[in-house]
Design an enzyme around this catalytic site. Structure first.
Site, PDB file in Angstrom:
ATOM      1  N   ALA A 186       0.841  -1.198   0.000  1.00 59.18           N
ATOM      2  CA  ALA A 186       0.000   0.000   0.000  1.00 59.18           C
ATOM      3  C   ALA A 186       0.872   1.241   0.000  1.00 59.18           C
ATOM      4  O   ALA A 186       1.965   1.253   0.585  1.00 59.18           O
ATOM      5  CB  ALA A 186      -0.905   0.018   1.227  1.00 59.18           C
ATOM      6  N   ASP A 187       0.418   2.287  -0.667  1.00 61.47           N
ATOM      7  CA  ASP A 187       1.111   3.564  -0.557  1.00 61.47           C
ATOM      8  C   ASP A 187       1.095   4.001   0.910  1.00 61.47           C
ATOM      9  O   ASP A 187       0.237   3.579   1.697  1.00 61.47           O
ATOM     10  CB  ASP A 187       0.440   4.617  -1.443  1.00 61.47           C
ATOM     11  CG  ASP A 187       1.407   5.725  -1.843  1.00 61.47           C
ATOM     12  OD1 ASP A 187       2.454   5.876  -1.188  1.00 61.47           O
ATOM     13  OD2 ASP A 187       1.107   6.444  -2.811  1.00 61.47           O
ATOM     14  N   CYS A 188       2.042   4.845   1.259  1.00 59.95           N
ATOM     15  CA  CYS A 188       2.277   5.140   2.674  1.00 59.95           C
ATOM     16  C   CYS A 188       1.070   5.828   3.305  1.00 59.95           C
ATOM     17  O   CYS A 188       0.606   6.855   2.806  1.00 59.95           O
ATOM     18  CB  CYS A 188       3.531   5.979   2.825  1.00 59.95           C
ATOM     19  SG  CYS A 188       4.991   5.089   2.277  1.00 59.95           S
ATOM     20  N   ALA A 215      -1.881   4.644   3.266  1.00 56.97           N
ATOM     21  CA  ALA A 215      -3.120   4.406   2.521  1.00 56.97           C
ATOM     22  C   ALA A 215      -4.114   3.573   3.318  1.00 56.97           C
ATOM     23  O   ALA A 215      -5.327   3.820   3.262  1.00 56.97           O
ATOM     24  CB  ALA A 215      -2.816   3.730   1.182  1.00 56.97           C
TER      25      ALA A 215
END
Length: 785
Positions: A301-303, A305
């Site tokens: 996951a993007d940071c 997210a």
């Protein structure tokens, strides 16, 4: 990623690094290391390199407690001290060179003060040179591996960015390869292959054991191309996208990256897609990326997210435990496929790490699903040699960072990417003997010492900013700039945008030059004694129609953000040491475009009812400042298509159980009896081939980018105007010619996605277009049983 603006050093120069012999690279299963820990390595089957990886990772995971497992599903993995497994930082960046962005994966200091900085990706894409893209990946991975050996970097780099540029206002255009899905996908394949491939192990019967040089990550999946527009941020943006556009445009580069690049990681994005957060989309991540595309690696996951789903998106009003359970939910049957949670860079906390154990104990998550994610992660580490060492890269060290060859590759990339947009009266290149005095003007002109260092012996240079910075809020510095232009034999204006205008977390509000830059350019052009050359530094297109139509501005160059050697590259082009051959990877729209379609609208095709003009060269038919693929040269080229007689038709034999599929046609157009067939119903063995003879009819050596497009049969409703299906960059000496071969699979090159999001091969007369449409030929597709 959720961090303040990326710090790009556009003219950063590698600092010389003394050559020292480094210690052996760290690896987990080191017998002497275990002895120092008071442990016996042979007690642990996960360190027995005689066993296959899947047996070893199972042994490791089976030894871990639930708490230990949850603490190793965040980007700052805690390790397992009692097993001798150290902490590991998964987050390292390598967008255009090894970067210290993130939370500790990479760090620079006196020992390693920097790494080679290549041009920003948008300029690299403008080279349309696939072998160059791969070579950059190879250099970046070599420096990354050397820094790992010196304990200055990890082995997992969350690059490249492969989102398609949908709207010219997007702040992260500088990080991407442009607006065409196929081109973006080809960049992804080559960069990832350059990063990951170990010579001799490019392919394997068991991809999950294929060695990796470093691990790359294609991001941000999917339909992510808005930062902060009219109060809507990427953290809460719900992209309303048709499945038609998802398959045709937004997913295509990721599919190419996974299937052909064999990338070892995919990152999901912050935004929602039709009400579902990207990182919680089981169909997209688990069913598509993991199973249909067969990802050999992990999904991250993007940071923040995962946390954003709960705090800002209020997705289904879940509790924190219900949020993390979304990824492995027993009751709902969801298993989204998310393996790793990038931690909050502000608090250094992983939402997974904080809440996953409780979610499991509450019966919301199955421990076996946690085990599965850990196995993906540890398998990637084993493929990298993190556990065993003994890789071909053990001897890399300081001597392999910022080498002369690496720095020259950065310079060559900048030279190849620079695009010549205008050159009236053949003003460029300047001959130093004819221009003894030169004025350098503009907020980016302070790079003149670097830019013109090689030519200072021939030319007297006067520098005047004109604007104190890119914002150019006043005209206080115009006077010295005008005076310099009046006295100089030639004037170079270096202006444009910077990261205060376009960057992560900040979208543009218009397509104009900021502040008083336009006034500065016009006044300097009016007062200049000699010819005026305008150099634009930007990622996205800028409406410089005023300059294109101003006869006092003889030449215009676009230089993107050209990296540490950008100054030298610009000078080489201006003074003729290099003949520009770059092509624009995005459409440059007039500023009026932003009033015709909201940035938050995800529509790609024109919509007459809403007055939307469409997006990108594939669907937009309105006026442009410069079109996609545009670029001039100091020489002239002619194309001749050499087409074998039998290649003007593709005859597809259908199996007896293959059925025709309908396609909507515009009124007045006769529809074929069998309009199309499903590509998945075909063997897709048919190809068509041709050669393009590129002739250099000028008096200068040069490189020509040959872009090939396909256009579907006339009258297919809602189809693209044309789409890129291939390209090659070819060098041709003055007066010479070069013959370029193209070979295309008919299904891939001529297929279209219909409104039901099915990939179809239409029958009828397709058109193959070479370059700017002056050269084309038909390919007739027919079906027979």
């Amino acid at each position: 990623m959720a961090k303040p603006a990326l710090r790009f050093l556009f003219f950063f120069t590698c600092i010389a690094i003394s050559i020292l012999v480094s210690e052996a690279a760290f690896h987990v299963c080191d017998k002497s290391r275990y002895a120092k820990l008071g442990m016996t390595m042979s007690d642990y089957a996960f360190c027995d390199r005689r066993l296959p990886y899947h047996v070893r990772v199972k042994d490791l995971v089976d030894r871990m407690t639930l708490y230990e497992k949850t603490q190793n599903l965040g980007s700052r993995a805690k390790g397992v001290d009692r097993l001798g497994v150290p902490a590991y930082q998964w987050w390292s960046e390598a967008l255009h060179g090894i970067s210290d962005q993130g939370t500790g994966g990479v760090h620079f200091d006196k020992e390693v003060p920097g790494a080679t900085s290549f041009p920003l990706v948008i300029l690299t894409a403008a080279t349309f040179n696939e072998s160059l893209w791969k070579a950059i990946g190879e250099v970046v991975s070599t420096e990354g591996r050397a820094m790992y050996n010196l304990q200055h970097a990890g082995l997992t780099f969350w690059s490249p960015v492969i989102n398609v540029v949908r709207d010219p206002r997007w702040g992260r255009t500088l990080e991407t390869p442009g607006e065409d899905p196929y081109t973006v996908g080809r960049y992804a394949i080559n960069f990832v292959r350059g990063m990951q491939d170990v010579e001799g192990n490019e392919h394997s019967d068991d991809p999950n054991s294929r060695p990796l040089k470093v691990a790359a990550c294609c991001k941000h999946m999917a339909a992510y191309d808005l930062e902060n527009s009219n109060g809507t941020t990427r953290f809460v943006f719900d992209a309303k996208v048709t499945q038609h556009d998802m398959v045709e445009t937004f997913l295509r580069p990721f599919e190419m990256c996974v299937k052909e690049g064999d990338v070892s990681s995919v990152m999901c994005s912050y935004n929602q897609i039709d009400g579902i957060p990207s990182c919680a989309d089981a169909i997209m991540l688990n069913e598509t990326v993991r199973n249909a595309w067969n990802l050999h690696g992990y999904i991250v996951a993007d940071c923040d997210a995962v946390e954003e789903m709960n705090i800002h998106q209020h997705f289904l009003n879940y509790t924190p435990e219900e949020t993390v359970a979304r990824f492995h939910n027993i009751e709902l049957g969801y298993a989204t496929g998310l393996d790793l949670d990038c931690e909050d860079w502000r608090t250094f906390h992983s939402y997974y790490g904080d809440h996953l154990e409780n979610a499991t104990l509450q019966g919301k998550v199955r421990e076996e699903d946690i085990d599965r994610s850990l196995k993906y992660l540890f398998t990637v580490q084993m493929r990298l040699g993190y556990f065993d060492g003994d890789t071909p890269f053990e001897n890399l060290g300081k001597k392999d960072i910022c080498t002369d060859q690496h720095v020259e590759l950065s310079a060559e990339t900048a030279r190849e990417g620079i695009v010549l947009l205008k050159n009236n009266d053949h003003t460029l290149p300047l001959k130093p003997d004819d221009f003894k005095t030169l004025a350098i003007i503009g907020p980016h002109g302070n790079a003149s010492d670097v830019m013109l260092g090689n030519y200072a012996a021939y030319t007297s240079i006067t520098f005047a900013q004109g604007c104190p910075d890119v914002a150019c809020q006043n005209q206080n510095l115009f006077g010295p700039a005008l005076q310099a232009a009046k006295n100089a034999d030639a004037t170079v204006i270096i202006t444009g945008l910077d990261r205060t205008v376009e960057l992560e977390d900040n979208d543009r509000t218009n397509l104009l030059l900021p502040g008083n830059q336009t006034q500065l350019i016009n006044q300097v052009a009016k007062d200049s004694k000699g010819p005026v050359i305008l150099v634009i530094m930007s990622a996205g297109g800028v409406d410089i129609s005023f300059a294109e139509g101003n006869d006092d501005i003889k030449s215009i160059l676009w230089a993107g953000y050209p990296g540490e050697q950008g100054g030298h590259a610009i000078a080489d082009v201006v003074f003729g040491a290099y003949n520009p051959g770059g092509r624009l990877p995005v459409t440059w729209y007039p500023n009026d475009y932003i009033y015709q379609i909201p940035m938050a609208s995800m529509l790609l095709r024109p919509n007459n009812e809403l007055g939307y003009p469409g997006r990108t060269y594939r669907f937009y038919t309105g006026p442009t400042v410069y079109p996609f693929g545009y670029g001039l040269s100091y020489t002239t080229f002619l194309h001749h298509i050499d087409l074998p007689k039998k290649q003007s038709a593709v005859h597809v034999k259908l199996g007896k159980h293959v059925h025709c599929r309908d396609l909507p046609y515009e009124d007045g157009i006769t529809k074929p009896g069998c309009p199309a067939v499903m590509v998945s119903d075909l063997k897709c063995e048919e190809h068509f081939n041709f050669h393009v003879v590129v002739e250099n009819t000028g008096d200068r050596d040069g490189s020509q980018v040959v872009i090939v497009y396909s256009k579907p049969p006339e009258g297919v409703s809602g189809a693209h105007e044309k789409q890129v299906i291939g390209f090659q960059r070819v060098f041709v000496p003055a007066g010479g010619q070069n013959k370029v071969k193209f070979s295309f699979n008919a299904c891939k090159a001529l297929g279209i996605v219909d409104f039901k999001s099915s990939m179809l091969l239409p029958s009828g007369a397709h058109t193959i277009i070479v370059g700017d449409a002056r050269d084309s030929f038909p390919v007739q597709v027919t079906f027979r049983y």
